[in-house]
Design a protein around this motif. Structure first.
Motif, PDB file in Angstrom:
ATOM      1  N   MET A 174       0.890  -1.197   0.066  1.00 32.19           N
ATOM      2  CA  MET A 174       0.079   0.103  -0.022  1.00 32.19           C
ATOM      3  C   MET A 174       1.068   1.300   0.172  1.00 32.19           C
ATOM      4  O   MET A 174       1.813   1.267   0.912  1.00 32.19           O
ATOM      5  CB  MET A 174      -0.864  -0.023   1.303  1.00 32.19           C
ATOM      6  N   GLN A 233      -6.561   2.807  -3.421  1.00 34.35           N
ATOM      7  CA  GLN A 233      -5.097   2.702  -3.786  1.00 34.35           C
ATOM      8  C   GLN A 233      -5.033   3.198  -5.364  1.00 34.35           C
ATOM      9  O   GLN A 233      -3.872   3.930  -5.741  1.00 34.35           O
ATOM     10  CB  GLN A 233      -4.323   1.213  -3.482  1.00 34.35           C
ATOM     11  N   LYS A 287     -10.497  -0.629  -0.283  1.00 34.60           N
ATOM     12  CA  LYS A 287      -8.957  -0.105  -0.115  1.00 34.60           C
ATOM     13  C   LYS A 287      -8.163  -0.348  -1.478  1.00 34.60           C
ATOM     14  O   LYS A 287      -7.468   0.421  -1.907  1.00 34.60           O
ATOM     15  CB  LYS A 287      -8.312  -1.155   0.813  1.00 34.60           C
ATOM     16  N   THR A 326      -2.531   6.134   0.855  1.00 32.15           N
ATOM     17  CA  THR A 326      -3.578   5.030   1.095  1.00 32.15           C
ATOM     18  C   THR A 326      -3.291   4.603   2.376  1.00 32.15           C
ATOM     19  O   THR A 326      -4.294   4.445   3.262  1.00 32.15           O
ATOM     20  CB  THR A 326      -3.565   3.891   0.111  1.00 32.15           C
ATOM     21  N   THR A 327      -2.356   4.160   2.917  1.00 37.71           N
ATOM     22  CA  THR A 327      -1.881   3.748   4.158  1.00 37.71           C
ATOM     23  C   THR A 327      -2.725   4.560   5.400  1.00 37.71           C
ATOM     24  O   THR A 327      -3.072   4.408   6.470  1.00 37.71           O
ATOM     25  CB  THR A 327      -0.321   3.517   4.608  1.00 37.71           C
ATOM     26  N   ASN A 336      -1.258  -4.939   5.780  1.00 33.14           N
ATOM     27  CA  ASN A 336      -2.336  -5.531   5.122  1.00 33.14           C
ATOM     28  C   ASN A 336      -1.856  -5.734   3.671  1.00 33.14           C
ATOM     29  O   ASN A 336      -1.202  -4.985   3.102  1.00 33.14           O
ATOM     30  CB  ASN A 336      -3.681  -4.619   5.154  1.00 33.14           C
ATOM     31  N   THR A 367      -1.995  -1.456   9.403  1.00 32.47           N
ATOM     32  CA  THR A 367      -2.375  -1.228   7.932  1.00 32.47           C
ATOM     33  C   THR A 367      -1.203  -1.433   7.093  1.00 32.47           C
ATOM     34  O   THR A 367      -1.634  -1.764   5.631  1.00 32.47           O
ATOM     35  CB  THR A 367      -2.774   0.468   8.022  1.00 32.47           C
ATOM     36  N   GLN A 368      -0.061  -1.039   7.281  1.00 31.02           N
ATOM     37  CA  GLN A 368       1.033  -1.476   6.398  1.00 31.02           C
ATOM     38  C   GLN A 368       1.096  -2.711   6.024  1.00 31.02           C
ATOM     39  O   GLN A 368       1.748  -3.037   4.942  1.00 31.02           O
ATOM     40  CB  GLN A 368       2.309  -0.892   7.046  1.00 31.02           C
ATOM     41  N   ILE A 412      -1.183   1.796  12.664  1.00 28.29           N
ATOM     42  CA  ILE A 412      -0.276   2.015  11.368  1.00 28.29           C
ATOM     43  C   ILE A 412       0.553   0.804  10.826  1.00 28.29           C
ATOM     44  O   ILE A 412       0.646   0.397   9.813  1.00 28.29           O
ATOM     45  CB  ILE A 412       0.887   3.147  11.509  1.00 28.29           C
TER      46      ILE A 412
END
Length: 125
Positions: free
Chosen positions: A1, A62, A58, A5-6, A103, A100-101, A97
């Motif tokens: 990502m 992106q 998501k 987007t993140t 994913n 999320t990173q 964070i």
């Protein structure tokens, strides 16, 4: 990502906290100013707000971030960095964070820490 987007995905998951919401709204307003109220990027952000756990939304976000090239805009990068910093300051923010990173979106796994690098006029980093 990608970084923008993140930050958006992480912010959507932490909305409701005043500082986060203010920074998020500033970033979203910058998108509107740059691209218009009804841009595909704004539609993607709005879609993610409705279903924040949707991997499809998501991925769409992106894609729209890449198409709009907002990762090259110094003002947007500055707003995103501010928002990232505010999320990290929240209890559990570092973990949000990190999650999320890591994913996976569109088969791309992004791990580790990142910081935005300012784009100098006429130069891309």
């Amino acid at each position: 990502m990608d970084p923008i987007t993140t930050v958006i995905v992480a912010a959507v998951n932490t909305l409701g906290k005043g500082v986060i919401e203010d920074g998020y709204n500033a970033l979203k307003n910058a998108f509107k100013k740059k691209l218009g109220e009804k841009s595909d990027l704004i539609n993607a952000v709005d879609g993610l707000e409705k279903k924040p756990d949707s991997e499809g939304r998501k991925a769409t976000l992106q894609e729209e971030v890449e198409i709009a090239k907002v990762n090259d805009d110094p003002e947007i990068l500055q707003l995103a960095q501010y928002l990232l910093d505010k999320i990290k300051e929240q209890p559990g923010g570092q973990e949000i964070i990190k999650q999320t990173q890591t994913n996976t979106v569109s088969g791309v796994n992004v791990g580790g820490n990142f910081e935005f690098k300012p784009v100098q006029e006429g130069k891309k980093s």
